[in-house]
Design a protein around this motif. Structure first.
Motif, PDB file in Angstrom:
ATOM      1  N   TRP A   1      37.528  30.463  28.705  1.00 44.98           N
ATOM      2  CA  TRP A   1      37.303  31.108  30.009  1.00 44.98           C
ATOM      3  C   TRP A   1      38.660  31.507  30.473  1.00 44.98           C
ATOM      4  O   TRP A   1      39.257  30.779  30.385  1.00 44.98           O
ATOM      5  CB  TRP A   1      36.435  30.117  31.095  1.00 44.98           C
ATOM      6  CG  TRP A   1      35.212  30.100  30.749  1.00 44.98           C
ATOM      7  CD1 TRP A   1      34.521  29.313  29.516  1.00 44.98           C
ATOM      8  CD2 TRP A   1      33.950  30.382  31.704  1.00 44.98           C
ATOM      9  NE1 TRP A   1      33.306  29.136  29.702  1.00 44.98           N
ATOM     10  CE2 TRP A   1      32.928  29.737  30.844  1.00 44.98           C
ATOM     11  CE3 TRP A   1      34.009  31.198  32.750  1.00 44.98           C
ATOM     12  CZ2 TRP A   1      31.443  30.129  31.397  1.00 44.98           C
ATOM     13  CZ3 TRP A   1      32.825  31.320  33.284  1.00 44.98           C
ATOM     14  CH2 TRP A   1      31.710  30.846  32.636  1.00 44.98           C
ATOM     15  N   LEU A   2      38.546  32.774  30.801  1.00 42.11           N
ATOM     16  CA  LEU A   2      39.810  33.429  31.319  1.00 42.11           C
ATOM     17  C   LEU A   2      39.169  34.150  32.539  1.00 42.11           C
ATOM     18  O   LEU A   2      38.718  35.006  32.557  1.00 42.11           O
ATOM     19  CB  LEU A   2      40.465  34.559  30.460  1.00 42.11           C
ATOM     20  CG  LEU A   2      41.736  34.989  30.892  1.00 42.11           C
ATOM     21  CD1 LEU A   2      42.939  33.925  31.391  1.00 42.11           C
ATOM     22  CD2 LEU A   2      42.335  36.161  29.843  1.00 42.11           C
ATOM     23  N   LEU A   3      39.774  33.513  33.697  1.00 42.24           N
ATOM     24  CA  LEU A   3      39.251  33.937  35.018  1.00 42.24           C
ATOM     25  C   LEU A   3      40.414  35.201  35.491  1.00 42.24           C
ATOM     26  O   LEU A   3      41.638  34.581  35.658  1.00 42.24           O
ATOM     27  CB  LEU A   3      39.053  33.197  36.035  1.00 42.24           C
ATOM     28  CG  LEU A   3      37.813  31.976  35.646  1.00 42.24           C
ATOM     29  CD1 LEU A   3      37.800  30.783  36.805  1.00 42.24           C
ATOM     30  CD2 LEU A   3      36.518  32.629  35.174  1.00 42.24           C
ATOM     31  N   VAL A   4      39.984  36.358  35.660  1.00 40.43           N
ATOM     32  CA  VAL A   4      40.973  37.119  35.944  1.00 40.43           C
ATOM     33  C   VAL A   4      40.387  38.063  37.372  1.00 40.43           C
ATOM     34  O   VAL A   4      39.410  38.338  37.387  1.00 40.43           O
ATOM     35  CB  VAL A   4      40.941  38.252  34.911  1.00 40.43           C
ATOM     36  CG1 VAL A   4      42.107  39.552  35.311  1.00 40.43           C
ATOM     37  CG2 VAL A   4      41.493  37.659  33.725  1.00 40.43           C
ATOM     38  N   PRO A   5      41.172  37.815  38.575  1.00 39.09           N
ATOM     39  CA  PRO A   5      41.058  38.239  39.751  1.00 39.09           C
ATOM     40  C   PRO A   5      41.093  39.808  39.546  1.00 39.09           C
ATOM     41  O   PRO A   5      42.033  40.201  39.023  1.00 39.09           O
ATOM     42  CB  PRO A   5      42.040  37.840  40.779  1.00 39.09           C
ATOM     43  CG  PRO A   5      43.088  37.257  39.902  1.00 39.09           C
ATOM     44  CD  PRO A   5      42.651  36.844  38.575  1.00 39.09           C
ATOM     45  N   ALA A   6      40.430  40.655  40.289  1.00 38.29           N
ATOM     46  CA  ALA A   6      40.271  41.882  40.410  1.00 38.29           C
ATOM     47  C   ALA A   6      39.554  42.571  41.484  1.00 38.29           C
ATOM     48  O   ALA A   6      38.797  42.119  41.935  1.00 38.29           O
ATOM     49  CB  ALA A   6      39.332  42.490  39.079  1.00 38.29           C
ATOM     50  N   GLU A   7      40.392  43.684  42.067  1.00 46.12           N
ATOM     51  CA  GLU A   7      39.703  44.415  43.128  1.00 46.12           C
ATOM     52  C   GLU A   7      38.533  45.243  42.721  1.00 46.12           C
ATOM     53  O   GLU A   7      37.534  45.215  43.339  1.00 46.12           O
ATOM     54  CB  GLU A   7      40.805  45.567  43.594  1.00 46.12           C
ATOM     55  CG  GLU A   7      42.066  44.859  43.966  1.00 46.12           C
ATOM     56  CD  GLU A   7      41.858  44.220  45.466  1.00 46.12           C
ATOM     57  OE1 GLU A   7      40.898  44.806  46.234  1.00 46.12           O
ATOM     58  OE2 GLU A   7      42.327  43.364  45.809  1.00 46.12           O
ATOM     59  N   ASP A   8      38.371  45.654  41.596  1.00 44.45           N
ATOM     60  CA  ASP A   8      37.241  46.547  40.873  1.00 44.45           C
ATOM     61  C   ASP A   8      36.688  45.831  39.763  1.00 44.45           C
ATOM     62  O   ASP A   8      37.313  45.655  38.563  1.00 44.45           O
ATOM     63  CB  ASP A   8      37.733  47.966  40.609  1.00 44.45           C
ATOM     64  CG  ASP A   8      36.466  48.807  39.958  1.00 44.45           C
ATOM     65  OD1 ASP A   8      35.485  48.472  40.149  1.00 44.45           O
ATOM     66  OD2 ASP A   8      36.792  50.017  39.741  1.00 44.45           O
ATOM     67  N   PRO A   9      35.461  45.327  39.901  1.00 42.42           N
ATOM     68  CA  PRO A   9      34.899  44.563  38.961  1.00 42.42           C
ATOM     69  C   PRO A   9      34.539  45.251  37.604  1.00 42.42           C
ATOM     70  O   PRO A   9      34.232  44.829  36.738  1.00 42.42           O
ATOM     71  CB  PRO A   9      33.569  43.987  39.576  1.00 42.42           C
ATOM     72  CG  PRO A   9      33.336  44.681  40.731  1.00 42.42           C
ATOM     73  CD  PRO A   9      34.751  45.251  41.161  1.00 42.42           C
ATOM     74  N   ARG A  10      34.326  46.602  37.726  1.00 39.13           N
ATOM     75  CA  ARG A  10      34.049  47.347  36.481  1.00 39.13           C
ATOM     76  C   ARG A  10      35.540  47.853  35.724  1.00 39.13           C
ATOM     77  O   ARG A  10      35.206  48.426  34.759  1.00 39.13           O
ATOM     78  CB  ARG A  10      33.410  48.562  37.049  1.00 39.13           C
ATOM     79  CG  ARG A  10      32.188  48.314  37.608  1.00 39.13           C
ATOM     80  CD  ARG A  10      31.254  49.550  38.311  1.00 39.13           C
ATOM     81  NE  ARG A  10      32.210  50.203  39.195  1.00 39.13           N
ATOM     82  CZ  ARG A  10      32.317  50.185  40.361  1.00 39.13           C
ATOM     83  NH1 ARG A  10      31.667  49.044  41.071  1.00 39.13           N
ATOM     84  NH2 ARG A  10      33.009  50.709  41.401  1.00 39.13           N
ATOM     85  N   ALA A  11      36.679  47.819  36.433  1.00 37.03           N
ATOM     86  CA  ALA A  11      37.859  48.085  35.783  1.00 37.03           C
ATOM     87  C   ALA A  11      38.057  47.084  34.643  1.00 37.03           C
ATOM     88  O   ALA A  11      37.824  45.862  34.660  1.00 37.03           O
ATOM     89  CB  ALA A  11      39.083  48.198  36.778  1.00 37.03           C
ATOM     90  N   THR A  12      38.928  47.646  33.407  1.00 39.18           N
ATOM     91  CA  THR A  12      39.416  46.908  32.606  1.00 39.18           C
ATOM     92  C   THR A  12      40.426  45.872  33.241  1.00 39.18           C
ATOM     93  O   THR A  12      41.325  46.163  33.866  1.00 39.18           O
ATOM     94  CB  THR A  12      40.122  47.847  31.511  1.00 39.18           C
ATOM     95  OG1 THR A  12      39.301  48.625  31.102  1.00 39.18           O
ATOM     96  CG2 THR A  12      40.764  46.935  30.453  1.00 39.18           C
ATOM     97  N   PRO A  13      40.044  44.556  32.929  1.00 39.75           N
ATOM     98  CA  PRO A  13      41.003  43.353  33.341  1.00 39.75           C
ATOM     99  C   PRO A  13      42.314  43.443  32.778  1.00 39.75           C
ATOM    100  O   PRO A  13      42.630  43.735  31.511  1.00 39.75           O
ATOM    101  CB  PRO A  13      40.384  42.255  32.844  1.00 39.75           C
ATOM    102  CG  PRO A  13      39.493  42.564  31.566  1.00 39.75           C
ATOM    103  CD  PRO A  13      39.203  43.830  31.791  1.00 39.75           C
ATOM    104  N   THR A  14      43.136  43.247  33.770  1.00 36.57           N
ATOM    105  CA  THR A  14      44.797  43.097  33.222  1.00 36.57           C
ATOM    106  C   THR A  14      45.383  42.025  33.890  1.00 36.57           C
ATOM    107  O   THR A  14      45.046  41.494  34.995  1.00 36.57           O
ATOM    108  CB  THR A  14      45.612  44.348  33.774  1.00 36.57           C
ATOM    109  OG1 THR A  14      45.492  44.344  35.219  1.00 36.57           O
ATOM    110  CG2 THR A  14      45.013  45.662  33.070  1.00 36.57           C
ATOM    111  N   LEU A  15      46.362  41.198  33.214  1.00 34.94           N
ATOM    112  CA  LEU A  15      47.364  40.412  33.786  1.00 34.94           C
ATOM    113  C   LEU A  15      48.713  40.699  33.461  1.00 34.94           C
ATOM    114  O   LEU A  15      49.058  41.005  32.708  1.00 34.94           O
ATOM    115  CB  LEU A  15      47.193  38.855  33.031  1.00 34.94           C
ATOM    116  CG  LEU A  15      45.837  38.243  33.391  1.00 34.94           C
ATOM    117  CD1 LEU A  15      45.552  37.015  32.448  1.00 34.94           C
ATOM    118  CD2 LEU A  15      45.409  37.725  34.631  1.00 34.94           C
TER     119      LEU A  15
END
Length: 61
Positions: free
Chosen positions: A19-33
């Motif tokens: 599991w990698l939890l990635v906070p995001a403003e837009d849940p449809r956007a490609t996740p980035t870290l």
């Protein structure tokens, strides 16, 4: 990280999932870290959006 990711995708190997939890403003956007894209091969089986209510339910305070 690549070796860990590949092992997590093979049921016979450990770890048995990752599991990698990635906070995001837009849940449809490609996740980035840190500006780097987090690879998601299949959005159906490897992607889940956790809504705020679910996250709040995890709090134990």
């Amino acid at each position: 990280m690549a070796a860990l990711r590949q092992s997590a995708r093979r049921p016979a190997d450990t770890p048995h999932g990752l599991w990698l939890l990635v906070p995001a403003e837009d849940p449809r956007a490609t996740p980035t870290l840190d500006g780097r894209t987090v690879e998601v091969v299949d959005r159906v089986t490897e992607w889940e959006v956790l809504d705020g209510l679910f996250v709040k339910s995890l709090r134990t305070d």
